[in-house]
Design an enzyme around this catalytic site. Structure first.
Site, PDB file in Angstrom:
ATOM      1  N   LEU A   1       0.835  -1.199   0.000  1.00  0.00           N
ATOM      2  CA  LEU A   1       0.000   0.000   0.000  1.00  0.00           C
ATOM      3  C   LEU A   1       0.871   1.252   0.000  1.00  0.00           C
ATOM      4  CD1 LEU A   1      -2.414  -1.095   2.906  1.00  0.00           C
ATOM      5  CD2 LEU A   1      -2.657  -1.571   0.470  1.00  0.00           C
ATOM      6  N   THR A   2       1.781   1.315   0.974  1.00  0.00           N
ATOM      7  CA  THR A   2       2.558   2.523   1.242  1.00  0.00           C
ATOM      8  C   THR A   2       3.506   2.857   0.088  1.00  0.00           C
ATOM      9  OG1 THR A   2       2.455   1.911   3.571  1.00  0.00           O
ATOM     10  CG2 THR A   2       4.076   3.582   2.977  1.00  0.00           C
ATOM     11  N   GLU A   3       3.724   4.165  -0.112  1.00  0.00           N
ATOM     12  CA  GLU A   3       4.668   4.641  -1.134  1.00  0.00           C
ATOM     13  C   GLU A   3       5.622   5.638  -0.477  1.00  0.00           C
ATOM     14  OE1 GLU A   3       2.330   6.128  -4.389  1.00  0.00           O
ATOM     15  OE2 GLU A   3       1.558   4.124  -4.837  1.00  0.00           O
ATOM     16  N   PRO A   4       6.703   5.976  -1.150  1.00  0.00           N
ATOM     17  CA  PRO A   4       7.641   6.924  -0.536  1.00  0.00           C
ATOM     18  C   PRO A   4       6.960   8.231  -0.113  1.00  0.00           C
ATOM     19  CG  PRO A   4       8.629   5.927  -2.473  1.00  0.00           C
ATOM     20  CD  PRO A   4       7.213   5.444  -2.426  1.00  0.00           C
TER      21      PRO A   4
ATOM     22  N   ILE B   1       7.681  -2.498   2.280  1.00  0.00           N
ATOM     23  CA  ILE B   1       6.840  -3.675   2.065  1.00  0.00           C
ATOM     24  C   ILE B   1       7.459  -4.915   2.726  1.00  0.00           C
ATOM     25  CG2 ILE B   1       5.595  -5.060   0.355  1.00  0.00           C
ATOM     26  CD1 ILE B   1       4.881  -1.940   0.609  1.00  0.00           C
ATOM     27  N   THR B   2       6.768  -5.377   3.751  1.00  0.00           N
ATOM     28  CA  THR B   2       7.192  -6.570   4.501  1.00  0.00           C
ATOM     29  C   THR B   2       6.903  -7.804   3.643  1.00  0.00           C
ATOM     30  OG1 THR B   2       6.507  -5.416   6.510  1.00  0.00           O
ATOM     31  CG2 THR B   2       6.913  -7.785   6.705  1.00  0.00           C
TER      32      THR B   2
ATOM     33  N   HIS C   1      15.348  -3.798  34.985  1.00  0.00           N
ATOM     34  CA  HIS C   1      16.616  -4.497  34.718  1.00  0.00           C
ATOM     35  C   HIS C   1      17.849  -3.639  34.999  1.00  0.00           C
ATOM     36  CE1 HIS C   1      14.090  -7.395  32.526  1.00  0.00           C
ATOM     37  NE2 HIS C   1      15.118  -8.212  32.551  1.00  0.00           N
TER      38      HIS C   1
ATOM     39  N   GLU D   1      -0.205  -0.502  10.246  1.00  0.00           N
ATOM     40  CA  GLU D   1      -1.668  -0.636  10.059  1.00  0.00           C
ATOM     41  C   GLU D   1      -2.399   0.631  10.523  1.00  0.00           C
ATOM     42  OE1 GLU D   1      -1.999  -3.171   8.444  1.00  0.00           O
ATOM     43  OE2 GLU D   1      -0.642  -4.721   9.193  1.00  0.00           O
TER      44      GLU D   1
ATOM     45  N   THR E   1      -1.113   4.767  11.924  1.00  0.00           N
ATOM     46  CA  THR E   1      -0.461   5.296  13.126  1.00  0.00           C
ATOM     47  C   THR E   1      -1.524   5.501  14.208  1.00  0.00           C
ATOM     48  OG1 THR E   1      -0.810   7.621  12.571  1.00  0.00           O
ATOM     49  CG2 THR E   1       1.198   6.579  11.688  1.00  0.00           C
TER      50      THR E   1
HETATM   51  C1  LIG Z   1       8.754  -1.758   9.673  1.00  0.00           C
HETATM   52  C2  LIG Z   1       7.590  -1.341   8.843  1.00  0.00           C
HETATM   53  C3  LIG Z   1       6.900  -2.268   8.089  1.00  0.00           C
HETATM   54  C4  LIG Z   1       5.848  -1.858   7.255  1.00  0.00           C
HETATM   55  N1  LIG Z   1       5.233  -2.795   6.454  1.00  0.00           N
HETATM   56  C5  LIG Z   1       4.345  -2.347   5.515  1.00  0.00           C
HETATM   57  C6  LIG Z   1       3.801  -3.265   4.544  1.00  0.00           C
HETATM   58  O1  LIG Z   1       4.084  -4.460   4.558  1.00  0.00           O
HETATM   59  N2  LIG Z   1       2.974  -2.760   3.588  1.00  0.00           N
HETATM   60  C7  LIG Z   1       2.633  -1.435   3.525  1.00  0.00           C
HETATM   61  O2  LIG Z   1       1.880  -1.052   2.633  1.00  0.00           O
HETATM   62  N3  LIG Z   1       3.123  -0.542   4.438  1.00  0.00           N
HETATM   63  C8  LIG Z   1       3.959  -0.976   5.424  1.00  0.00           C
HETATM   64  N4  LIG Z   1       4.481  -0.087   6.347  1.00  0.00           N
HETATM   65  C9  LIG Z   1       4.112   1.322   6.238  1.00  0.00           C
HETATM   66  C10 LIG Z   1       3.204   1.816   7.353  1.00  0.00           C
HETATM   67  O3  LIG Z   1       1.912   1.273   7.202  1.00  0.00           O
HETATM   68  C11 LIG Z   1       3.229   3.337   7.291  1.00  0.00           C
HETATM   69  O4  LIG Z   1       4.525   3.761   7.709  1.00  0.00           O
HETATM   70  C12 LIG Z   1       2.176   3.982   8.164  1.00  0.00           C
HETATM   71  O5  LIG Z   1       0.876   3.722   7.664  1.00  0.00           O
HETATM   72  C13 LIG Z   1       2.369   5.505   8.251  1.00  0.00           C
HETATM   73  O6  LIG Z   1       2.518   6.067   6.998  1.00  0.00           O
HETATM   74  P1  LIG Z   1       3.774   7.060   6.713  1.00  0.00           P
HETATM   75  O7  LIG Z   1       4.994   6.382   7.209  1.00  0.00           O
HETATM   76  O8  LIG Z   1       3.719   7.454   5.290  1.00  0.00           O
HETATM   77  O9  LIG Z   1       3.519   8.304   7.636  1.00  0.00           O
HETATM   78  P2  LIG Z   1       2.687   9.664   7.241  1.00  0.00           P
HETATM   79  O10 LIG Z   1       1.362   9.288   6.668  1.00  0.00           O
HETATM   80  O11 LIG Z   1       3.562  10.538   6.423  1.00  0.00           O
HETATM   81  O12 LIG Z   1       2.503  10.275   8.689  1.00  0.00           O
HETATM   82  C14 LIG Z   1       3.532  11.034   9.339  1.00  0.00           C
HETATM   83  C15 LIG Z   1       2.952  11.591  10.641  1.00  0.00           C
HETATM   84  O13 LIG Z   1       1.831  12.445  10.355  1.00  0.00           O
HETATM   85  C16 LIG Z   1       0.682  11.999  11.062  1.00  0.00           C
HETATM   86  N5  LIG Z   1      -0.516  12.214  10.239  1.00  0.00           N
HETATM   87  C17 LIG Z   1      -0.687  11.966   8.916  1.00  0.00           C
HETATM   88  N6  LIG Z   1      -1.940  12.281   8.532  1.00  0.00           N
HETATM   89  C18 LIG Z   1      -2.586  12.725   9.646  1.00  0.00           C
HETATM   90  C19 LIG Z   1      -3.916  13.167   9.920  1.00  0.00           C
HETATM   91  N7  LIG Z   1      -4.864  13.203   8.966  1.00  0.00           N
HETATM   92  N8  LIG Z   1      -4.234  13.527  11.183  1.00  0.00           N
HETATM   93  C20 LIG Z   1      -3.308  13.485  12.172  1.00  0.00           C
HETATM   94  N9  LIG Z   1      -2.029  13.049  11.981  1.00  0.00           N
HETATM   95  C21 LIG Z   1      -1.679  12.674  10.733  1.00  0.00           C
HETATM   96  C22 LIG Z   1       0.918  10.507  11.315  1.00  0.00           C
HETATM   97  O14 LIG Z   1       0.166  10.046  12.445  1.00  0.00           O
HETATM   98  C23 LIG Z   1       2.423  10.509  11.578  1.00  0.00           C
HETATM   99  O15 LIG Z   1       2.650  10.906  12.918  1.00  0.00           O
HETATM  100  C24 LIG Z   1       5.469  -0.493   7.221  1.00  0.00           C
HETATM  101  C25 LIG Z   1       6.140   0.444   8.035  1.00  0.00           C
HETATM  102  C26 LIG Z   1       7.184   0.041   8.830  1.00  0.00           C
HETATM  103  C27 LIG Z   1       7.912   1.073   9.657  1.00  0.00           C
END
Ligand SMILES: Cc1cc2nc3c(=O)[nH]c(=O)nc-3n(C[C@H](O)[C@H](O)[C@H](O)COP(=O)(O)OP(=O)(O)OC[C@H]3O[C@@H](n4cnc5c(N)ncnc54)[C@H](O)[C@@H]3O)c2cc1C
Length: 389
Positions: free
Chosen positions: A124-127, A156-157, A342, A367, A369
Protein backbone atom coordinates in the site's frame (compact mmCIF):
# COMPACT_ATOMS: atom_id res chain seq x y z
CA UNK A 1 -20.11 -13.76 30.77
CA UNK A 2 -17.16 -16.12 30.52
CA UNK A 3 -13.51 -15.03 30.36
CA UNK A 4 -12.22 -18.56 29.69
CA UNK A 5 -10.96 -19.49 26.26
CA UNK A 6 -12.87 -22.38 24.70
CA UNK A 7 -11.16 -25.81 24.91
CA UNK A 8 -10.28 -25.51 21.23
CA UNK A 9 -8.79 -22.02 21.64
CA UNK A 10 -6.78 -23.07 24.72
CA UNK A 11 -5.45 -26.16 22.94
CA UNK A 12 -4.44 -24.08 19.95
CA UNK A 13 -2.72 -21.48 22.17
CA UNK A 14 -0.79 -24.24 23.98
CA UNK A 15 0.33 -25.76 20.66
CA UNK A 16 1.65 -22.42 19.40
CA UNK A 17 3.25 -21.68 22.78
CA UNK A 18 5.16 -24.97 22.70
CA UNK A 19 6.36 -24.19 19.16
CA UNK A 20 7.46 -20.70 20.21
CA UNK A 21 9.27 -21.98 23.32
CA UNK A 22 11.06 -24.71 21.38
CA UNK A 23 11.80 -23.09 18.02
CA UNK A 24 11.69 -19.30 18.36
CA UNK A 25 12.72 -18.13 21.84
CA UNK A 26 16.08 -19.96 21.86
CA UNK A 27 17.25 -18.29 18.61
CA UNK A 28 15.42 -14.93 18.62
CA UNK A 29 18.14 -12.74 20.14
CA UNK A 30 21.00 -14.09 18.03
CA UNK A 31 19.13 -14.24 14.72
CA UNK A 32 17.53 -10.82 15.21
CA UNK A 33 20.87 -9.23 16.00
CA UNK A 34 22.37 -10.82 12.89
CA UNK A 35 19.39 -9.80 10.72
CA UNK A 36 19.18 -13.47 9.70
CA UNK A 37 16.05 -14.52 7.82
CA UNK A 38 14.31 -17.25 9.89
CA UNK A 39 13.66 -19.80 7.11
CA UNK A 40 13.53 -22.72 9.55
CA UNK A 41 10.85 -21.03 11.65
CA UNK A 42 8.80 -20.30 8.53
CA UNK A 43 8.97 -24.04 7.75
CA UNK A 44 7.67 -24.84 11.23
CA UNK A 45 4.83 -22.35 10.77
CA UNK A 46 3.92 -24.08 7.52
CA UNK A 47 3.79 -27.43 9.33
CA UNK A 48 1.41 -25.95 11.89
CA UNK A 49 -0.84 -24.61 9.12
CA UNK A 50 -0.42 -21.03 10.34
CA UNK A 51 -0.37 -19.55 6.84
CA UNK A 52 -4.00 -20.64 6.54
CA UNK A 53 -5.39 -18.99 9.67
CA UNK A 54 -7.66 -16.57 7.74
CA UNK A 55 -8.48 -18.98 4.88
CA UNK A 56 -11.63 -21.16 4.80
CA UNK A 57 -11.29 -24.91 5.40
CA UNK A 58 -12.68 -25.55 1.91
CA UNK A 59 -9.39 -24.13 0.55
CA UNK A 60 -7.27 -26.02 3.08
CA UNK A 61 -7.06 -23.22 5.67
CA UNK A 62 -7.73 -23.25 9.42
CA UNK A 63 -10.49 -20.59 9.27
CA UNK A 64 -9.70 -19.42 12.80
CA UNK A 65 -12.12 -17.21 14.70
CA UNK A 66 -10.69 -13.73 15.27
CA UNK A 67 -10.02 -14.24 19.02
CA UNK A 68 -7.85 -17.24 18.10
CA UNK A 69 -6.16 -15.09 15.46
CA UNK A 70 -5.11 -12.54 18.09
CA UNK A 71 -3.85 -15.39 20.27
CA UNK A 72 -1.61 -16.68 17.44
CA UNK A 73 -0.06 -13.23 17.06
CA UNK A 74 0.33 -12.75 20.81
CA UNK A 75 2.12 -16.08 21.18
CA UNK A 76 4.43 -15.56 18.19
CA UNK A 77 5.33 -12.04 19.32
CA UNK A 78 6.02 -13.32 22.84
CA UNK A 79 8.88 -15.17 21.17
CA UNK A 80 9.94 -12.67 18.49
CA UNK A 81 7.77 -9.90 17.08
CA UNK A 82 9.39 -10.15 13.64
CA UNK A 83 8.05 -13.68 13.22
CA UNK A 84 4.54 -12.41 13.85
CA UNK A 85 5.25 -9.82 11.14
CA UNK A 86 6.00 -12.56 8.62
CA UNK A 87 2.52 -13.96 9.21
CA UNK A 88 0.80 -10.57 9.59
CA UNK A 89 0.68 -9.19 6.08
CA UNK A 90 0.22 -12.69 4.62
CA UNK A 91 -2.86 -13.37 6.72
CA UNK A 92 -4.52 -10.01 6.09
CA UNK A 93 -3.87 -10.23 2.33
CA UNK A 94 -5.24 -13.79 2.26
CA UNK A 95 -8.32 -12.57 4.17
CA UNK A 96 -8.75 -9.82 1.58
CA UNK A 97 -8.49 -12.25 -1.36
CA UNK A 98 -11.04 -14.54 0.28
CA UNK A 99 -13.50 -11.71 1.04
CA UNK A 100 -13.15 -9.71 -2.14
CA UNK A 101 -11.66 -12.01 -4.78
CA UNK A 102 -13.60 -13.56 -7.64
CA UNK A 103 -14.24 -17.34 -7.49
CA UNK A 104 -11.44 -17.79 -10.00
CA UNK A 105 -8.99 -15.72 -7.88
CA UNK A 106 -9.91 -17.64 -4.72
CA UNK A 107 -9.53 -21.00 -6.50
CA UNK A 108 -6.15 -20.09 -8.03
CA UNK A 109 -4.56 -18.47 -4.97
CA UNK A 110 -6.05 -19.61 -1.68
CA UNK A 111 -5.08 -23.33 -1.67
CA UNK A 112 -1.36 -22.50 -2.06
CA UNK A 113 -1.54 -19.58 0.37
CA UNK A 114 -3.26 -21.79 2.96
CA UNK A 115 -0.36 -24.25 3.06
CA UNK A 116 2.30 -21.56 2.75
CA UNK A 117 3.57 -23.16 -0.48
CA UNK A 118 3.17 -19.64 -1.79
CA UNK A 119 3.09 -16.60 0.48
CA UNK A 120 1.69 -13.12 0.10
CA UNK A 121 2.04 -9.59 1.47
CA UNK A 122 0.46 -6.17 0.96
CA UNK A 123 1.88 -3.18 -0.92
CA UNK A 124 0.00 0.00 0.00
CA UNK A 125 2.56 2.52 1.24
CA UNK A 126 4.67 4.64 -1.13
CA UNK A 127 7.64 6.92 -0.54
CA UNK A 128 5.32 9.97 -0.59
CA UNK A 129 2.23 8.58 1.09
CA UNK A 130 1.26 6.15 3.84
CA UNK A 131 -1.64 7.34 6.00
CA UNK A 132 -3.32 9.01 3.03
CA UNK A 133 -3.93 5.97 0.86
CA UNK A 134 -6.19 7.86 -1.53
CA UNK A 135 -3.05 9.72 -2.64
CA UNK A 136 -1.18 6.68 -3.96
CA UNK A 137 0.54 7.41 -7.24
CA UNK A 138 1.19 3.93 -8.56
CA UNK A 139 -0.60 4.02 -11.88
CA UNK A 140 -2.53 1.22 -13.58
CA UNK A 141 -3.38 1.67 -17.25
CA UNK A 142 -5.62 -0.73 -19.14
CA UNK A 143 -4.00 -2.15 -22.27
CA UNK A 144 -6.01 -4.87 -24.04
CA UNK A 145 -6.42 -7.85 -21.68
CA UNK A 146 -3.84 -6.48 -19.27
CA UNK A 147 -3.17 -3.58 -16.94
CA UNK A 148 0.27 -1.97 -16.94
CA UNK A 149 1.43 -0.90 -13.46
CA UNK A 150 4.11 1.72 -12.81
CA UNK A 151 5.19 3.13 -9.45
CA UNK A 152 7.17 2.60 -6.27
CA UNK A 153 6.04 0.98 -3.03
CA UNK A 154 7.79 1.49 0.29
CA UNK A 155 8.24 -0.47 3.53
CA UNK A 156 6.84 -3.68 2.07
CA UNK A 157 7.19 -6.57 4.50
CA UNK A 158 7.66 -10.01 2.91
CA UNK A 159 8.11 -8.41 -0.54
CA UNK A 160 10.69 -10.95 -1.70
CA UNK A 161 8.50 -13.93 -0.86
CA UNK A 162 5.14 -12.63 -2.08
CA UNK A 163 3.43 -14.43 -4.93
CA UNK A 164 1.06 -12.79 -5.56
CA UNK A 165 1.92 -9.34 -4.23
CA UNK A 166 -1.34 -7.36 -3.82
CA UNK A 167 -0.57 -3.81 -4.99
CA UNK A 168 -2.79 -0.77 -4.44
CA UNK A 169 -2.80 1.41 -7.57
CA UNK A 170 -5.01 4.00 -9.21
CA UNK A 171 -6.65 3.80 -12.61
CA UNK A 172 -7.71 7.44 -12.33
CA UNK A 173 -5.16 9.78 -10.73
CA UNK A 174 -6.79 12.75 -9.08
CA UNK A 175 -10.04 10.90 -8.31
CA UNK A 176 -8.92 9.92 -4.79
CA UNK A 177 -10.20 6.63 -3.43
CA UNK A 178 -12.68 6.23 -6.32
CA UNK A 179 -9.85 5.23 -8.69
CA UNK A 180 -8.17 2.73 -6.38
CA UNK A 181 -7.79 -0.94 -7.29
CA UNK A 182 -5.87 -3.87 -5.84
CA UNK A 183 -3.93 -5.99 -8.35
CA UNK A 184 -2.63 -9.46 -7.48
CA UNK A 185 0.76 -9.08 -9.13
CA UNK A 186 2.53 -12.41 -9.82
CA UNK A 187 5.79 -12.63 -7.86
CA UNK A 188 7.79 -13.31 -11.01
CA UNK A 189 6.18 -10.57 -13.14
CA UNK A 190 8.62 -8.85 -15.47
CA UNK A 191 9.44 -5.33 -14.22
CA UNK A 192 8.65 -6.13 -10.56
CA UNK A 193 11.74 -5.85 -8.35
CA UNK A 194 12.96 -5.13 -4.85
CA UNK A 195 15.18 -2.08 -5.23
CA UNK A 196 16.49 -2.01 -1.65
CA UNK A 197 16.04 -3.09 1.94
CA UNK A 198 15.19 -0.23 4.29
CA UNK A 199 17.35 -0.01 7.41
CA UNK A 200 15.34 0.03 10.64
CA UNK A 201 15.49 0.27 14.42
CA UNK A 202 14.03 -3.15 15.17
CA UNK A 203 11.77 -5.73 13.53
CA UNK A 204 14.87 -7.32 12.06
CA UNK A 205 14.72 -10.72 10.41
CA UNK A 206 11.74 -10.06 8.11
CA UNK A 207 12.63 -7.75 5.28
CA UNK A 208 11.11 -4.29 4.73
CA UNK A 209 11.60 -3.31 1.12
CA UNK A 210 11.26 -0.65 -1.47
CA UNK A 211 9.54 -2.25 -4.46
CA UNK A 212 9.63 -0.88 -7.99
CA UNK A 213 6.96 -1.61 -10.60
CA UNK A 214 8.42 -0.72 -13.97
CA UNK A 215 5.63 -1.14 -16.55
CA UNK A 216 4.55 -4.44 -14.98
CA UNK A 217 1.98 -6.18 -17.17
CA UNK A 218 -0.73 -7.83 -15.07
CA UNK A 219 -3.62 -9.82 -16.63
CA UNK A 220 -7.01 -8.15 -16.07
CA UNK A 221 -8.05 -11.37 -14.29
CA UNK A 222 -5.80 -10.30 -11.39
CA UNK A 223 -7.80 -7.13 -10.63
CA UNK A 224 -9.15 -8.08 -7.18
CA UNK A 225 -12.89 -8.63 -7.40
CA UNK A 226 -12.86 -7.93 -11.14
CA UNK A 227 -14.22 -4.40 -10.78
CA UNK A 228 -12.34 -1.09 -10.85
CA UNK A 229 -12.64 1.41 -7.98
CA UNK A 230 -13.15 -1.10 -5.15
CA UNK A 231 -9.58 -1.03 -3.79
CA UNK A 232 -10.16 1.37 -0.93
CA UNK A 233 -13.03 -0.64 0.58
CA UNK A 234 -11.12 -3.90 0.08
CA UNK A 235 -8.04 -2.56 1.85
CA UNK A 236 -9.91 -0.88 4.72
CA UNK A 237 -11.65 -4.19 5.60
CA UNK A 238 -8.31 -6.02 5.58
CA UNK A 239 -6.70 -3.34 7.76
CA UNK A 240 -9.30 -4.02 10.50
CA UNK A 241 -8.04 -7.63 10.60
CA UNK A 242 -4.49 -6.29 10.44
CA UNK A 243 -5.13 -4.07 13.47
CA UNK A 244 -6.26 -7.08 15.49
CA UNK A 245 -3.03 -8.84 14.56
CA UNK A 246 -0.99 -5.80 15.62
CA UNK A 247 -2.91 -5.59 18.91
CA UNK A 248 -2.13 -9.28 19.52
CA UNK A 249 1.55 -8.67 18.72
CA UNK A 250 1.66 -5.71 21.13
CA UNK A 251 0.18 -7.84 23.93
CA UNK A 252 2.78 -10.53 23.23
CA UNK A 253 5.70 -8.09 23.40
CA UNK A 254 4.31 -6.49 26.57
CA UNK A 255 3.76 -9.91 28.20
CA UNK A 256 7.33 -10.94 27.41
CA UNK A 257 8.70 -7.67 28.82
CA UNK A 258 6.63 -8.14 31.99
CA UNK A 259 7.65 -11.80 32.40
CA UNK A 260 11.31 -10.88 32.07
CA UNK A 261 11.00 -8.01 34.58
CA UNK A 262 9.28 -10.24 37.13
CA UNK A 263 11.88 -13.01 36.78
CA UNK A 264 14.78 -10.56 36.96
CA UNK A 265 13.36 -8.79 40.02
CA UNK A 266 13.22 -12.10 41.90
CA UNK A 267 16.81 -13.11 41.16
CA UNK A 268 18.61 -9.71 41.24
CA UNK A 269 19.76 -8.68 44.73
CA UNK A 270 20.54 -5.18 45.98
CA UNK A 271 21.09 -3.98 49.54
CA UNK A 272 20.99 -7.61 50.73
CA UNK A 273 17.58 -8.56 49.29
CA UNK A 274 15.87 -9.38 45.99
CA UNK A 275 14.89 -6.14 44.27
CA UNK A 276 11.35 -7.61 44.05
CA UNK A 277 11.08 -6.88 47.79
CA UNK A 278 11.38 -3.11 47.19
CA UNK A 279 8.04 -1.40 47.00
CA UNK A 280 9.20 0.78 44.10
CA UNK A 281 9.80 -2.37 42.03
CA UNK A 282 6.53 -3.96 43.21
CA UNK A 283 4.59 -0.91 41.99
CA UNK A 284 6.13 -1.32 38.54
CA UNK A 285 5.28 -5.03 38.51
CA UNK A 286 1.67 -4.27 39.51
CA UNK A 287 1.33 -1.54 36.87
CA UNK A 288 2.83 -3.70 34.13
CA UNK A 289 0.65 -6.74 34.90
CA UNK A 290 -2.50 -4.62 35.07
CA UNK A 291 -1.70 -2.88 31.80
CA UNK A 292 -0.87 -6.12 29.96
CA UNK A 293 -4.03 -7.87 31.14
CA UNK A 294 -6.15 -4.82 30.27
CA UNK A 295 -4.67 -4.70 26.76
CA UNK A 296 -5.28 -8.43 26.29
CA UNK A 297 -8.93 -8.18 27.36
CA UNK A 298 -9.54 -5.17 25.09
CA UNK A 299 -7.94 -7.09 22.21
CA UNK A 300 -10.12 -10.16 22.81
CA UNK A 301 -13.21 -7.94 23.09
CA UNK A 302 -12.33 -6.21 19.80
CA UNK A 303 -11.79 -9.56 18.08
CA UNK A 304 -15.04 -10.93 19.51
CA UNK A 305 -16.88 -7.77 18.37
CA UNK A 306 -15.32 -7.90 14.91
CA UNK A 307 -16.40 -11.53 14.53
CA UNK A 308 -20.00 -10.55 15.18
CA UNK A 309 -19.81 -7.29 13.22
CA UNK A 310 -18.49 -9.30 10.31
CA UNK A 311 -21.42 -11.71 10.36
CA UNK A 312 -23.92 -8.85 10.32
CA UNK A 313 -22.00 -6.87 7.73
CA UNK A 314 -21.46 -3.95 10.16
CA UNK A 315 -18.03 -2.34 10.41
CA UNK A 316 -15.45 -3.57 12.93
CA UNK A 317 -12.87 -0.86 12.46
CA UNK A 318 -13.53 1.14 15.65
CA UNK A 319 -13.13 -1.80 18.04
CA UNK A 320 -10.04 -3.07 16.21
CA UNK A 321 -8.61 0.46 16.18
CA UNK A 322 -9.15 0.83 19.93
CA UNK A 323 -7.39 -2.46 20.63
CA UNK A 324 -4.43 -1.68 18.37
CA UNK A 325 -4.08 1.86 19.75
CA UNK A 326 -4.30 0.86 23.42
CA UNK A 327 -2.25 -2.35 23.24
CA UNK A 328 0.59 -0.67 21.33
CA UNK A 329 0.77 2.20 23.84
CA UNK A 330 0.81 -0.40 26.64
CA UNK A 331 3.64 -2.25 24.90
CA UNK A 332 5.67 0.97 24.64
CA UNK A 333 5.28 1.80 28.32
CA UNK A 334 5.75 -1.77 29.61
CA UNK A 335 9.00 -2.37 27.69
CA UNK A 336 10.38 0.87 29.14
CA UNK A 337 9.36 -0.14 32.67
CA UNK A 338 10.89 -3.58 32.14
CA UNK A 339 14.12 -1.92 31.08
CA UNK A 340 14.10 0.18 34.25
CA UNK A 341 13.58 -2.92 36.41
CA UNK A 342 16.62 -4.50 34.72
CA UNK A 343 18.82 -1.50 35.54
CA UNK A 344 22.00 -1.40 33.43
CA UNK A 345 21.39 -4.97 32.23
CA UNK A 346 18.27 -3.73 30.44
CA UNK A 347 20.43 -1.53 28.22
CA UNK A 348 22.71 -4.39 27.29
CA UNK A 349 22.46 -6.27 24.01
CA UNK A 350 23.20 -9.42 26.02
CA UNK A 351 19.62 -9.55 27.31
CA UNK A 352 16.35 -9.51 25.38
CA UNK A 353 14.77 -6.36 26.80
CA UNK A 354 16.58 -4.03 24.41
CA UNK A 355 15.10 -5.95 21.44
CA UNK A 356 11.61 -5.54 22.87
CA UNK A 357 12.36 -1.83 23.34
CA UNK A 358 13.32 -1.56 19.65
CA UNK A 359 10.39 -3.66 18.41
CA UNK A 360 7.58 -2.02 20.38
CA UNK A 361 7.36 1.32 18.49
CA UNK A 362 6.42 -0.39 15.22
CA UNK A 363 3.05 -1.41 16.67
CA UNK A 364 2.22 2.29 17.16
CA UNK A 365 2.93 2.90 13.44
CA UNK A 366 1.91 -0.15 11.37
CA UNK A 367 -1.67 -0.64 10.06
CA UNK A 368 -2.35 3.05 10.74
CA UNK A 369 -0.46 5.30 13.13
CA UNK A 370 -2.05 5.69 16.54
CA UNK A 371 -2.97 9.31 15.80
CA UNK A 372 -4.78 8.22 12.63
CA UNK A 373 -6.55 5.56 14.68
CA UNK A 374 -7.60 8.06 17.32
CA UNK A 375 -9.27 10.14 14.62
CA UNK A 376 -10.90 7.01 13.18
CA UNK A 377 -12.18 5.92 16.63
CA UNK A 378 -13.55 9.41 17.26
CA UNK A 379 -15.35 9.48 13.91
CA UNK A 380 -16.94 6.09 14.66
CA UNK A 381 -18.11 7.24 18.08
CA UNK A 382 -19.44 10.58 16.86
CA UNK A 383 -21.28 8.87 14.00
CA UNK A 384 -22.79 6.39 16.49
CA UNK A 385 -21.32 3.32 14.78
CA UNK A 386 -19.89 2.20 18.13
CA UNK A 387 -21.41 2.85 21.54
CA UNK A 388 -19.37 2.43 24.70
CA UNK A 389 -20.93 1.42 28.02
C1 LIG B 1 8.75 -1.76 9.67
C2 LIG B 1 7.59 -1.34 8.84
C3 LIG B 1 6.90 -2.27 8.09
C4 LIG B 1 5.85 -1.86 7.26
N1 LIG B 1 5.23 -2.79 6.45
C5 LIG B 1 4.35 -2.35 5.51
C6 LIG B 1 3.80 -3.26 4.54
O1 LIG B 1 4.08 -4.46 4.56
N2 LIG B 1 2.97 -2.76 3.59
C7 LIG B 1 2.63 -1.44 3.52
O2 LIG B 1 1.88 -1.05 2.63
N3 LIG B 1 3.12 -0.54 4.44
C8 LIG B 1 3.96 -0.98 5.42
N4 LIG B 1 4.48 -0.09 6.35
C9 LIG B 1 4.11 1.32 6.24
C10 LIG B 1 3.20 1.82 7.35
O3 LIG B 1 1.91 1.27 7.20
C11 LIG B 1 3.23 3.34 7.29
O4 LIG B 1 4.52 3.76 7.71
C12 LIG B 1 2.18 3.98 8.16
O5 LIG B 1 0.88 3.72 7.66
C13 LIG B 1 2.37 5.50 8.25
O6 LIG B 1 2.52 6.07 7.00
P1 LIG B 1 3.77 7.06 6.71
O7 LIG B 1 4.99 6.38 7.21
O8 LIG B 1 3.72 7.45 5.29
O9 LIG B 1 3.52 8.30 7.64
P2 LIG B 1 2.69 9.66 7.24
O10 LIG B 1 1.36 9.29 6.67
O11 LIG B 1 3.56 10.54 6.42
O12 LIG B 1 2.50 10.27 8.69
C14 LIG B 1 3.53 11.03 9.34
C15 LIG B 1 2.95 11.59 10.64
O13 LIG B 1 1.83 12.45 10.35
C16 LIG B 1 0.68 12.00 11.06
N5 LIG B 1 -0.52 12.21 10.24
C17 LIG B 1 -0.69 11.97 8.92
N6 LIG B 1 -1.94 12.28 8.53
C18 LIG B 1 -2.59 12.73 9.65
C19 LIG B 1 -3.92 13.17 9.92
N7 LIG B 1 -4.86 13.20 8.97
N8 LIG B 1 -4.23 13.53 11.18
C20 LIG B 1 -3.31 13.49 12.17
N9 LIG B 1 -2.03 13.05 11.98
C21 LIG B 1 -1.68 12.67 10.73
C22 LIG B 1 0.92 10.51 11.31
O14 LIG B 1 0.17 10.05 12.45
C23 LIG B 1 2.42 10.51 11.58
O15 LIG B 1 2.65 10.91 12.92
C24 LIG B 1 5.47 -0.49 7.22
C25 LIG B 1 6.14 0.44 8.04
C26 LIG B 1 7.18 0.04 8.83
C27 LIG B 1 7.91 1.07 9.66
Amino acid sequence: MDFELSDEQALFRDTIRRFVDAEIRPVAREWEAAGRYPHEIVEGMRDLGLFGITIPESYGGLALDLVSLTIVFEELARGWMGIAGILGSHSLAAWMIDRHGTDDQRDRHLPDLATGRRRTAIALTEPDTGSDLAAVRTRAVRDGDDYVLTGTKFWITNARFADPLPVLATVDPGSGHRGLCVFLVPGDAEGLSVSRDIGKLGYKGPESCEVVLDAVRVPAGELLGGEEGKGFVQVVGALAVGRLNIAGRAVGVAQDAYDRALAYSRQRHAFGQPIADFQAIQLKIADMATAVQGARLLTWWAAWSAERADASGARADVAAGMAKYHASEVALSVVLESMRVHGGAGYSTELEVERLYRDAPLMAIGEGTNDILRTLIAKGLVAGRTVIG
